[in-house]
Each structure stands twice: as structure tokens, then as C-alpha cells.
Design a protein around this motif. Structure first.
Motif, PDB file in Angstrom:
ATOM      1  N   GLN A  91      13.590  61.070  36.333  1.00 21.13           N
ATOM      2  CA  GLN A  91      12.964  60.651  37.591  1.00 21.13           C
ATOM      3  C   GLN A  91      12.791  61.828  38.547  1.00 21.13           C
ATOM      4  OE1 GLN A  91      15.031  57.349  39.382  1.00 21.13           O
ATOM      5  NE2 GLN A  91      14.988  56.161  37.482  1.00 21.13           N
ATOM      6  N   TYR A  92      13.541  62.919  38.287  1.00 22.52           N
ATOM      7  CA  TYR A  92      13.518  64.069  39.197  1.00 22.52           C
ATOM      8  C   TYR A  92      12.919  65.332  38.585  1.00 22.52           C
ATOM      9  CZ  TYR A  92      16.456  61.060  41.941  1.00 22.52           C
ATOM     10  OH  TYR A  92      16.921  60.001  42.666  1.00 22.52           O
ATOM     11  N   VAL A  93      13.061  65.487  37.267  1.00 21.86           N
ATOM     12  CA  VAL A  93      12.455  66.633  36.577  1.00 21.86           C
ATOM     13  C   VAL A  93      11.740  66.127  35.337  1.00 21.86           C
ATOM     14  CG1 VAL A  93      14.112  68.352  37.440  1.00 21.86           C
ATOM     15  CG2 VAL A  93      14.593  67.167  35.300  1.00 21.86           C
ATOM     16  N   ARG A  94      10.618  66.761  35.018  1.00 25.12           N
ATOM     17  CA  ARG A  94       9.795  66.309  33.887  1.00 25.12           C
ATOM     18  C   ARG A  94      10.436  66.610  32.538  1.00 25.12           C
ATOM     19  NH1 ARG A  94       5.974  68.822  37.166  1.00 25.12           N
ATOM     20  NH2 ARG A  94       5.890  70.565  35.742  1.00 25.12           N
ATOM     21  N   ASN A  95      11.111  67.784  32.462  1.00 27.01           N
ATOM     22  CA  ASN A  95      11.701  68.229  31.208  1.00 27.01           C
ATOM     23  C   ASN A  95      12.607  69.416  31.499  1.00 27.01           C
ATOM     24  OD1 ASN A  95       9.892  70.401  31.576  1.00 27.01           O
ATOM     25  ND2 ASN A  95       8.318  69.352  30.379  1.00 27.01           N
ATOM     26  N   LYS A  96      13.166  69.999  30.467  1.00 26.13           N
ATOM     27  CA  LYS A  96      14.078  71.130  30.622  1.00 26.13           C
ATOM     28  C   LYS A  96      13.374  72.319  31.282  1.00 26.13           C
ATOM     29  CE  LYS A  96      15.135  73.445  26.914  1.00 26.13           C
ATOM     30  NZ  LYS A  96      15.759  73.926  25.666  1.00 26.13           N
ATOM     31  N   GLU A  97      12.138  72.553  30.898  1.00 23.45           N
ATOM     32  CA  GLU A  97      11.381  73.665  31.476  1.00 23.45           C
ATOM     33  C   GLU A  97      11.152  73.466  32.968  1.00 23.45           C
ATOM     34  OE1 GLU A  97      10.588  72.085  28.592  1.00 23.45           O
ATOM     35  OE2 GLU A  97      11.163  73.710  27.238  1.00 23.45           O
ATOM     36  N   ASP A  98      10.880  72.228  33.382  1.00 24.79           N
ATOM     37  CA  ASP A  98      10.712  71.928  34.802  1.00 24.79           C
ATOM     38  C   ASP A  98      12.027  72.159  35.553  1.00 24.79           C
ATOM     39  OD1 ASP A  98       9.338  70.989  37.143  1.00 24.79           O
ATOM     40  OD2 ASP A  98      10.235  69.005  36.841  1.00 24.79           O
ATOM     41  N   ALA A  99      13.136  71.757  34.943  1.00 26.05           N
ATOM     42  CA  ALA A  99      14.450  71.991  35.553  1.00 26.05           C
ATOM     43  C   ALA A  99      14.697  73.492  35.703  1.00 26.05           C
ATOM     44  CB  ALA A  99      15.548  71.334  34.723  1.00 26.05           C
TER      45      ALA A  99
ATOM     46  N   MET B 170      16.398  61.984  51.740  1.00 29.00           N
ATOM     47  CA  MET B 170      17.586  62.806  51.696  1.00 29.00           C
ATOM     48  C   MET B 170      18.370  62.567  50.403  1.00 29.00           C
ATOM     49  SD  MET B 170      19.073  65.193  53.403  1.00 29.00           S
ATOM     50  CE  MET B 170      19.125  65.177  55.166  1.00 29.00           C
ATOM     51  N   VAL B 171      18.466  61.347  49.985  1.00 30.10           N
ATOM     52  CA  VAL B 171      19.165  61.028  48.743  1.00 30.10           C
ATOM     53  C   VAL B 171      18.494  61.715  47.564  1.00 30.10           C
ATOM     54  CG1 VAL B 171      19.795  59.170  47.183  1.00 30.10           C
ATOM     55  CG2 VAL B 171      20.096  58.858  49.625  1.00 30.10           C
ATOM     56  N   ASP B 172      17.165  61.728  47.544  1.00 34.10           N
ATOM     57  CA  ASP B 172      16.436  62.383  46.460  1.00 34.10           C
ATOM     58  C   ASP B 172      16.762  63.878  46.397  1.00 34.10           C
ATOM     59  OD1 ASP B 172      15.310  60.026  45.670  1.00 34.10           O
ATOM     60  OD2 ASP B 172      13.342  60.423  46.538  1.00 34.10           O
ATOM     61  N   ASP B 173      16.851  64.537  47.571  1.00 34.29           N
ATOM     62  CA  ASP B 173      17.196  65.954  47.606  1.00 34.29           C
ATOM     63  C   ASP B 173      18.597  66.189  47.046  1.00 34.29           C
ATOM     64  OD1 ASP B 173      14.749  66.553  48.719  1.00 34.29           O
ATOM     65  OD2 ASP B 173      15.509  66.726  50.774  1.00 34.29           O
ATOM     66  N   GLU B 174      19.527  65.312  47.366  1.00 33.48           N
ATOM     67  CA  GLU B 174      20.890  65.451  46.857  1.00 33.48           C
ATOM     68  C   GLU B 174      20.930  65.252  45.345  1.00 33.48           C
ATOM     69  OE1 GLU B 174      23.377  62.804  49.132  1.00 33.48           O
ATOM     70  OE2 GLU B 174      22.770  63.764  51.014  1.00 33.48           O
ATOM     71  N   ARG B 175      20.162  64.290  44.845  1.00 30.80           N
ATOM     72  CA  ARG B 175      20.107  64.053  43.400  1.00 30.80           C
ATOM     73  C   ARG B 175      19.497  65.255  42.686  1.00 30.80           C
ATOM     74  NH1 ARG B 175      23.068  60.252  40.719  1.00 30.80           N
ATOM     75  NH2 ARG B 175      22.777  58.249  41.691  1.00 30.80           N
ATOM     76  N   LEU B 176      18.411  65.783  43.231  1.00 32.32           N
ATOM     77  CA  LEU B 176      17.781  66.949  42.615  1.00 32.32           C
ATOM     78  C   LEU B 176      18.750  68.132  42.609  1.00 32.32           C
ATOM     79  CD1 LEU B 176      15.374  68.265  41.263  1.00 32.32           C
ATOM     80  CD2 LEU B 176      14.461  68.778  43.549  1.00 32.32           C
ATOM     81  N   LYS B 177      19.458  68.344  43.708  1.00 31.14           N
ATOM     82  CA  LYS B 177      20.454  69.422  43.762  1.00 31.14           C
ATOM     83  C   LYS B 177      21.513  69.202  42.693  1.00 31.14           C
ATOM     84  CE  LYS B 177      23.850  71.681  46.757  1.00 31.14           C
ATOM     85  NZ  LYS B 177      24.729  71.915  45.629  1.00 31.14           N
ATOM     86  N   GLN B 178      21.970  67.986  42.532  1.00 32.57           N
ATOM     87  CA  GLN B 178      22.967  67.647  41.516  1.00 32.57           C
ATOM     88  C   GLN B 178      22.445  67.986  40.112  1.00 32.57           C
ATOM     89  OE1 GLN B 178      24.029  63.496  41.797  1.00 32.57           O
ATOM     90  NE2 GLN B 178      25.268  63.539  39.940  1.00 32.57           N
TER      91      GLN B 178
ATOM     92  N   ASP C 298      19.911  65.937  27.377  1.00 32.05           N
ATOM     93  CA  ASP C 298      21.154  65.175  27.297  1.00 32.05           C
ATOM     94  C   ASP C 298      22.312  65.963  27.912  1.00 32.05           C
ATOM     95  OD1 ASP C 298      20.220  62.806  26.113  1.00 32.05           O
ATOM     96  OD2 ASP C 298      20.361  63.670  24.094  1.00 32.05           O
ATOM     97  N   ASP C 299      22.362  67.273  27.641  1.00 30.45           N
ATOM     98  CA  ASP C 299      23.414  68.118  28.224  1.00 30.45           C
ATOM     99  C   ASP C 299      23.340  68.089  29.749  1.00 30.45           C
ATOM    100  OD1 ASP C 299      24.289  68.997  25.672  1.00 30.45           O
ATOM    101  OD2 ASP C 299      22.883  70.701  25.707  1.00 30.45           O
ATOM    102  N   ILE C 300      22.129  68.244  30.270  1.00 30.51           N
ATOM    103  CA  ILE C 300      21.944  68.265  31.727  1.00 30.51           C
ATOM    104  C   ILE C 300      22.336  66.917  32.328  1.00 30.51           C
ATOM    105  CG2 ILE C 300      20.228  68.460  33.580  1.00 30.51           C
ATOM    106  CD1 ILE C 300      18.758  70.522  31.751  1.00 30.51           C
ATOM    107  N   ALA C 301      21.900  65.829  31.701  1.00 33.66           N
ATOM    108  CA  ALA C 301      22.226  64.492  32.208  1.00 33.66           C
ATOM    109  C   ALA C 301      23.736  64.273  32.193  1.00 33.66           C
ATOM    110  CB  ALA C 301      21.516  63.422  31.374  1.00 33.66           C
ATOM    111  N   ARG C 302      24.378  64.634  31.100  1.00 30.59           N
ATOM    112  CA  ARG C 302      25.832  64.459  30.991  1.00 30.59           C
ATOM    113  C   ARG C 302      26.544  65.276  32.069  1.00 30.59           C
ATOM    114  NH1 ARG C 302      25.792  64.173  26.065  1.00 30.59           N
ATOM    115  NH2 ARG C 302      25.621  66.362  25.534  1.00 30.59           N
ATOM    116  N   GLN C 303      26.135  66.538  32.249  1.00 26.45           N
ATOM    117  CA  GLN C 303      26.753  67.407  33.255  1.00 26.45           C
ATOM    118  C   GLN C 303      26.528  66.859  34.663  1.00 26.45           C
ATOM    119  OE1 GLN C 303      28.557  70.329  32.626  1.00 26.45           O
ATOM    120  NE2 GLN C 303      28.962  70.478  34.818  1.00 26.45           N
ATOM    121  N   ALA C 304      25.372  66.245  34.903  1.00 25.35           N
ATOM    122  CA  ALA C 304      25.051  65.689  36.222  1.00 25.35           C
ATOM    123  C   ALA C 304      25.713  64.333  36.453  1.00 25.35           C
ATOM    124  CB  ALA C 304      23.542  65.554  36.376  1.00 25.35           C
ATOM    125  N   GLY C 305      26.255  63.746  35.373  1.00 25.85           N
ATOM    126  CA  GLY C 305      26.852  62.418  35.505  1.00 25.85           C
ATOM    127  C   GLY C 305      25.808  61.339  35.691  1.00 25.85           C
TER     128      GLY C 305
END
Length: 193
Positions: free
Chosen positions: A44-52, A1-9, A29-36
């Protein structure tokens, strides 16, 4: 469940970045910063920007399809149900336009290569939902052909979203006209061989 919440974030952060900067200019870096989160944490949750982008597209398409299926099952006349199904499809494009007028075209088109099979599956499922409504209302009609016409019409409405209220209004009118045409005695309901 925690993994699903992180991926949603992370996907929420990706959406915010893609709508703000566009897909091309967004960095991990933008995505990581926005996600906190740290960049290694995001990886750990997405391979790269294209995967996201692909995962985000899947989430958006799945939500629109769920709304379309609900509209197809709702009580009401066929014209209302068909309009509801197509409003779910159109709503996705209008929502992207409202959230990002500067980058909506890029989000809707440029990176479709990243999600082409998702879009194909979505369009097929949407056609099947529409065809089900048509077949239930008019068993003598070529339900798949009518569904394809409705989808083509809706795709046309998605090309000009500069007035975000106009496409929904035009959609309601167009579906009403098409359904009225199905009820006209001179309308061929099956493709002739």
C-alpha cells in the motif's frame, strides 16, 4: 500523518534488510517481516523492492543535503564550512559502510540505476552549496570549478572505507590544502580563455 509514519517504518525496515542481506537478496517478505506488517500492507506504500530502495535513497540523500546546507550556513572560516559540507556527503558513505561492510558497495553502486536521477540532482545541489561557500569567500575564484574539484576529491575518499576514520581525516587535510592554494598568489582563480 499516519501514512508518513507507516512509510518511515517501511523504509527503516528496508534499510535494515538491505544492510543485512544486500539489495539483491532482500525480498518484499523480508521488508514486511522487519516492518511488522503484512506484505499486502507494505504494498500500500511502496510498489516493489526497487521503489522502496529509491525512496530510501531519496531520504538518505535529502538528509545528507540538509546537513550540508546547515554546514554551509554555519559560522566559521570557509575551510571549516567546506569541510562540514563534504563531511555530510562523506558521512553518508561511511555510515553505510559501518552499517553494512559486506553490502556497502552494492548499496552505494550497483543499484544506482534505480536512483540515477536522484544522485544527479543530489550532486548538482551539493556542487551548488559548495560553490556558494567558495563564491562568498573568494568572489574572484571559479567557484563551480573549485566545487567540482572538491566533489571529485571526496568521491575518491569514498572508494576506500576500510578504515572509516581515515577518509574524514584526509578530507580535512585536503580541503585545507585546496583552500590554502586558493590564497596563494600564483593560483589562477579563473579558467583562462
Amino acid at each position: 500523518m499516519v501514512d508518513d509514519e507507516r512509510l518511515k517504518q517501511i523504509l527503516d525496515a528496508a534499510y535494515a534488510c538491505f544492510t543485512r542481506h544486500g539489495v539483491r537478496r532482500t525480498t518484499m517478505d523480508d521488508i514486511a517481516r522487519q516492518a511488522g506488517m503484512s506484505r499486502p500492507g507494505v504494498y500500500q506504500y511502496v510498489r516493489n523492492k526497487e521503489d522502496a530502495f529509491r525512496r530510501l535513497a531519496a531520504r538518505l540523500l535529502d538528509a545528507a543535503l540538509a546537513d550540508a546546507r546547515s554546514a554551509a550556513q554555519a559560522p566559521g572560516e570557509p575551510v571549516q564550512r567546506l569541510t562540514g559540507v563534504l563531511e555530510a556527503k562523506l558521512g553518508l558513505a561511511v555510515g553505510l559502510w559501518r552499517d553494512s561492510p559486506a553490502h556497502a558497495a552494492e548499496l552505494l553502486g550497483v543499484d544506482t540505476r534505480l536512483s540515477a536521477e536522484l544522485l544527479d540532482a543530489y550532486n548538482t545541489a551539493m556542487r551548488d552549496v559548495l560553490a556558494g561557500v567558495v563564491a562568498a569567500a573568494r568572489p574572484d575564484a571559479d567557484a563551480v570549478e573549485v566545487a567540482e574539484l572538491l566533489l571529485i576529491f571526496t568521491r575518491g575518499l569514498e572508494t576506500d572505507l576500510s578504515d572509516p576514520d581515515a577518509p574524514a581525516r584526509r578530507l580535512r587535510h585536503g580541503v585545507a590544502l585546496l583552500v590554502a592554494g586558493l590564497d596563494h598568489p600564483d593560483t589562477p582563480l579563473k579558467e583562462s580563455s
